[in-house]
Design an enzyme around this catalytic site. Structure first.
Site, short mmCIF file in Angstrom:
data_model
loop_
_atom_site.label_atom_id
_atom_site.label_comp_id
_atom_site.label_asym_id
_atom_site.label_seq_id
_atom_site.Cartn_x
_atom_site.Cartn_y
_atom_site.Cartn_z
CB THR A 222 -0.84 -0.05 1.30
OG1 THR A 222 -1.74 -1.13 1.16
CG2 THR A 222 -1.58 1.22 1.60
NE ARG A 250 -9.08 -7.31 3.40
CZ ARG A 250 -8.05 -6.47 3.44
NH1 ARG A 250 -7.82 -5.67 2.42
NH2 ARG A 250 -7.25 -6.43 4.47
N GLY A 276 -4.75 -5.33 7.19
CA GLY A 276 -5.85 -4.39 7.43
C GLY A 276 -6.84 -4.79 8.50
N1 ASP Z 1 -3.54 -2.36 4.65
C1 ASP Z 1 -3.85 -2.88 3.35
C2 ASP Z 1 -5.11 -3.71 3.44
O1 ASP Z 1 -5.26 -4.45 4.39
C3 ASP Z 1 -2.75 -3.71 2.77
C4 ASP Z 1 -1.38 -3.12 2.82
O2 ASP Z 1 -1.11 -2.20 3.59
O3 ASP Z 1 -0.54 -3.56 2.04
O4 ASP Z 1 -5.89 -3.65 2.54
#
Ligand code: ASP
Length: 357
Positions: A222, A250, A276
């Protein structure tokens, strides 16, 4: 000899410039936390990540240095990372279980406490821009899926084909994640060995959804940014493709205000990356700012307590970039690495991947 008038002009200019430099401004960005093994990252790959992070942090910094606002700086940095196939946001987003992409993003303005978010969009090239437009042009905070895209059309956004976000490396990651999921599903001892309950419905799909994704290498990545501008305004933004092989619509923490993104003037701004489900349940971004606000903890201490104590105890992996009202920056993570970069008033950028930089 300088005339009286020139001296007056000179002293006015000097005091204006010293006033400007007295006002702190800074920015911190991330490109995801996770299993970033030194052994697996070639020198060329490392160089490519560092160069893109540098470009992104500089873009935001330049806006702040010229007196621009923190929201614009956050968006400029995130746009660069969304457009790069290296990161899990925009182009380069991870694949869903069914081979598509569903993107989440949010942005928050610490000055007004306004926020905008989009979840599960499939045809928006830069989801952070749509989140910003939701904040600015709609009465709502979060729009999802088709509705978010209908709103985008009313605001002049162009819809792009979902394969815009495709990359070979993410496709390979999907294949290996699916293999692991299918193996775990076919293991009849799975529930007993993990203690996970599938609830009353023992349908195949529900079994898959009960798997804890942290058991697999789910390829985080992310992107996000936090910034303090010269007018003392804080902002935060986050954009993601979510987690590899996600199903059933999701939605992660990234578009959830208080979980993946938070900004409040006088307190702090946070953008998160990681598993997440934990960041939502532990209200990570909001918790860090609450420690700063009510317990008067420093940003370094507050962020460290949440990421390296509370989350670790819970079993949640990831990290944050956080910034306080004076421009102090914290970038804790409890994973092997976190792609990140910071830049403060008149100092060169720092670009880092591991704890030893
Ligand atoms: N936090 C993001 C999610 O759970 C994933 C990530 O940070 O790579 O969608």
């Amino acid at each position: 000899m300088l005339s009286r008038t020139s001296l007056l002009i000179l002293s006015t200019v000097m005091s204006a410039s010293s006033m400007a430099s007295d006002r702190p401004f800074s920015i911190a960005i991330h490109g995801g936390a996770g299993t970033i093994s030194k052994a697996n990252l070639t020198a060329e790959q490392q160089q490519a990540y560092r160069a893109k992070l540098q470009q992104a942090v500089d873009a935001g910094y330049d806006i702040l240095a010229k007196g621009g606002d923190s929201l614009s700086a956050v968006r400029a940095s995130i746009n660069i990372l969304e457009n790069s196939p290296l990161f899990n946001a925009g182009i380069g987003a991870v694949y869903t279980y069914d081979g598509g992409h569903e993107l989440d993003a949010s942005i928050m303005d610490g000055k007004t406490m306004n926020a905008g978010a989009v979840a599960g969009v499939k045809h928006i090239k830069n989801p952070i821009d749509l989140a910003f437009t939701v904040m600015e042009k709609s009465p709502h905070v979060m729009l999802s899926g088709q509705g978010a895209e209908e709103f985008a059309l009313t605001q002049g956004f162009q819809l792009v084909p979902v394969n815009t976000f495709d990359t070979d490396s993410r496709y390979q990651q999907l294949q290996s994640a699916k293999e692991k999921i299918q193996k775990a599903e076919s293991n009849s001892d799975y529930q007993a060995s993990t203690g996970h309950s599938t609830g009353v419905n023992t349908h195949h799909n529900y079994q898959q959804s009960a798997l804890d994704y942290s058991e697999f290498d789910y390829k985080f990545g992310t992107v996000g940014a936090v910034a303090l501008d010269q007018n003392g305004n804080l902002a935060a933004g986050t954009s993601t493709g979510g987690m590899t092989a996600k199903r059933f619509g999701r939605i992660g923490d990234s578009p959830v205000i208080g979980a993946g993104t938070y900004a409040e003037n006088g307190v702090c701004a946070v953008s998160a990356t990681g598993h997440g489900e934990y960041f939502i349940r532990y209200h990570v971004a909001g918790d860090i700012c609450a420690k700063v606000k009510y317990q008067k903890k420093s940003i370094i201490q507050a962020a460290d307590e949440v990421i390296n104590q509370r989350l670790i105890t819970a079993g949640g992996t990831g990290g944050v970039v956080a910034i306080d009202q004076r421009g102090n920056i914290a970038t804790p993570f409890n994973t092997e690495g976190m792609y990140r970069a910071t830049r403060k008033n008149n100092e060169p950028a720092q670009v880092m991947i591991w704890s030893d930089l």
